[in-house]
Scaffold this active site. Structure first.
Site, PDB file in Angstrom:
ATOM      1  N   ASP A  55      -0.785  -4.984   5.919  1.00  0.00           N
ATOM      2  CA  ASP A  55      -1.743  -5.809   5.123  1.00  0.00           C
ATOM      3  C   ASP A  55      -1.300  -6.222   3.590  1.00  0.00           C
ATOM      4  O   ASP A  55      -0.848  -5.199   3.360  1.00  0.00           O
ATOM      5  CB  ASP A  55      -3.200  -5.283   5.420  1.00  0.00           C
ATOM      6  CG  ASP A  55      -3.129  -3.984   5.000  1.00  0.00           C
ATOM      7  OD1 ASP A  55      -2.251  -3.012   5.065  1.00  0.00           O
ATOM      8  OD2 ASP A  55      -4.232  -3.394   4.232  1.00  0.00           O
ATOM      9  N   GLU A  56      -1.882  -7.061   3.376  1.00  0.00           N
ATOM     10  CA  GLU A  56      -1.928  -7.228   1.760  1.00  0.00           C
ATOM     11  C   GLU A  56      -0.701  -7.159   0.975  1.00  0.00           C
ATOM     12  O   GLU A  56      -0.682  -6.418  -0.027  1.00  0.00           O
ATOM     13  CB  GLU A  56      -2.867  -6.548   1.090  1.00  0.00           C
ATOM     14  CG  GLU A  56      -4.365  -6.830   1.725  1.00  0.00           C
ATOM     15  CD  GLU A  56      -5.612  -5.959   1.363  1.00  0.00           C
ATOM     16  OE1 GLU A  56      -6.633  -6.486   1.053  1.00  0.00           O
ATOM     17  OE2 GLU A  56      -5.480  -4.604   1.020  1.00  0.00           O
ATOM     18  N   SER A  57       0.429  -7.367   1.405  1.00  0.00           N
ATOM     19  CA  SER A  57       1.851  -7.456   0.848  1.00  0.00           C
ATOM     20  C   SER A  57       1.936  -8.478  -0.393  1.00  0.00           C
ATOM     21  O   SER A  57       2.700  -9.310  -0.096  1.00  0.00           O
ATOM     22  CB  SER A  57       2.796  -7.031   1.799  1.00  0.00           C
ATOM     23  OG  SER A  57       2.843  -6.042   2.411  1.00  0.00           O
ATOM     24  N   HIS A 109       0.578  -1.269  -0.013  1.00  0.00           N
ATOM     25  CA  HIS A 109      -0.004  -0.035   0.100  1.00  0.00           C
ATOM     26  C   HIS A 109       1.063   1.374  -0.039  1.00  0.00           C
ATOM     27  O   HIS A 109       0.744   2.109   0.603  1.00  0.00           O
ATOM     28  CB  HIS A 109      -1.011   0.065   1.264  1.00  0.00           C
ATOM     29  CG  HIS A 109      -2.081  -0.870   1.130  1.00  0.00           C
ATOM     30  ND1 HIS A 109      -3.158  -0.919   0.405  1.00  0.00           N
ATOM     31  CD2 HIS A 109      -1.938  -2.454   1.675  1.00  0.00           C
ATOM     32  CE1 HIS A 109      -3.866  -2.025   0.644  1.00  0.00           C
ATOM     33  NE2 HIS A 109      -3.209  -2.940   1.181  1.00  0.00           N
TER      34      HIS A 109
END
Ligand code: TNX
Length: 524
Positions: free
Chosen positions: A322-324, A259
């Site tokens: 989150d969400e790497s 992100h």
């Protein structure tokens, strides 16, 4: 009927005559700290009633303009009994947020040991004051009609210390005035933390002197074609102070290592290939990452988090995680172990999304934020339990109950659907202490409802998604555990809360679940 959200621990409604707020009513505050809360209460009640409601300092405080005043039967008396600023600092939660409130024919009395508790009491009283000229059932249109508050005895105290809302100001930017308005709205529900998601692929939103291009280059975009924006240091200081006056702690988030497109569009040295990224205006997730093997990435984390910490009086800084999706697990864990060690040097307690729990060397006490789906418990359970094993606690934000950017079942113009649609009942009928195996009451710091803003362009859009579902989540976070919460228990109170939102001009979804016609909203 006394209608309060979140439901107090003990609310006894007596058959006796209630408290009548009249155009002659006064607020009497004992001491400076009570006066600050009383001033807010006076503002709210003046806006609703048009009464003058003068504020008088009285009794054993330190103010210079104190007067010896006898409280009359139509007056509101506010007192903090805890003593001095020094004794507040040592006071333990939940005493800090506990309060009592009585209303009867002799007056309204609000008592707490700490100013935060008095603020909670004031919010409760505000909800007890009916709309103009109503006695609960019969609307009239006489603005100076006295307001009759039912005769009640309330003793109240929160279940969880952390009751949060999260606003994503990265996907769409919201100026200071919007965030202040949002703080006022969430504080009505005794929400006491505002998590600001300050960086994402679409934009960087906080001025950092040591890395000036983050805002010069990274803040000019957002989802869609808007101009983005950022908070200067002065803006952020103003927000922190505004929140603090309302007993709301700001929890700033800088999301790493994923992100991060906006940072990579500001500094080429932060990306693996050394190439400056283009601004991003879409809604995909998981495609960006800081370079995990370059020292510049850790210098970035160090300097940004130190600067953010110095601007943030609250105890927490959120580091995302989150969400790497471009990293292997080994790379992700290596990054998180090193980056959290660097960030912890700021002295703040770190918070991370549940993925961060894959790391095995988190700074002791790091808080995990669970955002999973029930079908993923087997995979996510170990990640969130890992925070507890490393000495931390957990904030529950289960997507199927608390993700306020998800569609309503009956309204899909705004929001997303990956966690399904969330009815008012779904936002109410859950218990944070039984959701994930191995995470029980004592491991919980609290509950938070995030609002992601990929599809939400204006504060009115945000309010529409947040209200009234946040009221349901706030009750889960404040009120005592209830084995099987039933939506029926909150539905009538939700209808009168929505009528209040309507009077305040706060947008909300007129859900069919409220089982009310537009006329009952108008008069409740
Ligand atoms: C997942 S929840 C995200 C966000 C998105 C959101 C949309 C979480 C930690 N990450 O980046 O905005 O879904 O609902």
């Amino acid at each position: 009927m006394a209608s309060v959200i979140p439901q107090p621990v003990s609310l006894i409604e007596h058959a006796a005559e209630g408290f009548t707020l009249t155009p002659e009513s006064q607020l009497l505050a004992t001491g400076e700290v009570a006066a600050a809360v009383a001033a807010l209460l006076a503002d709210w009640l003046r806006a609703e009633t048009g009464f003058a409601l003068p504020l008088i300092h009285t009794g054993a405080g330190t103010g210079t303009d104190e007067q010896a005043v006898e409280a009359g039967p139509h007056d509101i008396v506010l007192a903090v009994t805890g003593g001095s600023a020094a004794s507040y600092a040592n006071m333990e939660w939940p005493e800090t947020e506990s309060y009592s409130l009585t209303t009867d024919a002799a007056g309204a009395r609000l008592n707490a040991a700490h100013p935060a508790g008095l603020f909670a009491a004031a919010q409760t009283l505000r909800q007890l004051v009916p709309a103009a000229g109503t006695t609960g059932t019969e609307p009239t249109v006489m603005p100076v009609t006295p307001r009759i508050v039912p005769c009640v005895t309330i003793n109240d105290s929160p279940r969880f210390a952390y009751r949060g809302a999260m606003l994503d100001v990265a996907r769409h930017f919201f100026p200071v005035a919007d965030v202040e308005r949002f703080i006022d709205a969430i504080a009505m529900l005794k929400i006491n933390h505002l998590h600001l998601h300050l960086s994402d692929d679409q934009g960087w939103r906080i001025q950092i002197q040591s890395w000036p291009l983050l805002t010069e280059m990274g803040s000019v975009s957002e989802t869609g074609d808007g101009a983005g924006g950022f908070y200067s240091k002065a803006d952020y200081a103003r927000l922190v102070a505004y929140a603090a006056e309302r007993f709301v702690t700001i929890v700033p988030e800088i999301d790493v290592p994923g992100h991060t497109n906006a940072a990579l569009a500001s500094y080429a040295e932060l990306s693996e290939d050394g190439v400056l990224r283009e601004p991003y205006r879409g809604i995909e997730v998981g495609f960006s990452s800081l370079a995990i093997d370059k020292d510049s990435s850790y210098r970035f984390v160090d300097e940004v988090i130190r600067e953010l910490a110095s601007m943030t009086p609250g105890p927490y800084i959120h580091l995302g995680g989150d969400e790497s999706l471009t990293l292997t697990q080994e790379q992700f864990v290596r990054f998180i172990n090193r980056a959290t060690a660097v960030a912890a040097a700021s002295g703040k307690t770190l918070v991370g999304w549940h993925e961060m729990g894959q790391a095995d060397a988190l700074p002791t006490g790091t808080i995990g934020q669970y955002w999973g789906l029930s079908k993923d418990h087997a995979k996510v359970g170990p990640q969130i339990r890992s925070f507890v094993e490393q000495g931390g606690r957990v904030i529950m934000s289960p997507a199927e109950h608390s993700y306020l950017d998800m569609h309503y079942p009956d309204e899909t113009r705004l929001g997303q659907a990956w966690a399904g649609s969330i009815s008012l009942a779904a936002s109410y009928e859950w218990d944070p202490a039984t959701l994930v195996e191995g995470i029980a009451e004592s491991q919980l710091l609290g509950v938070e409802a995030p609002v992601w803003t990929e599809t939400l362009e204006t504060l009115s859009d945000v309010e529409f998604m947040v209200f009234p579902r946040l009221a349901c989540v706030a009750e889960v976070a404040w009120s005592p555990a209830s084995g099987d919460r039933r939506f029926d228990e909150i539905a009538p109170r939700l209808a009168s809360f929505c009528a209040r939102l309507d009077r305040l001009g706060i947008n909300f979804h007129r859900s069919p679940e409220l089982a009310m016609s537009s006329t009952s909203v108008a008069s409740a």
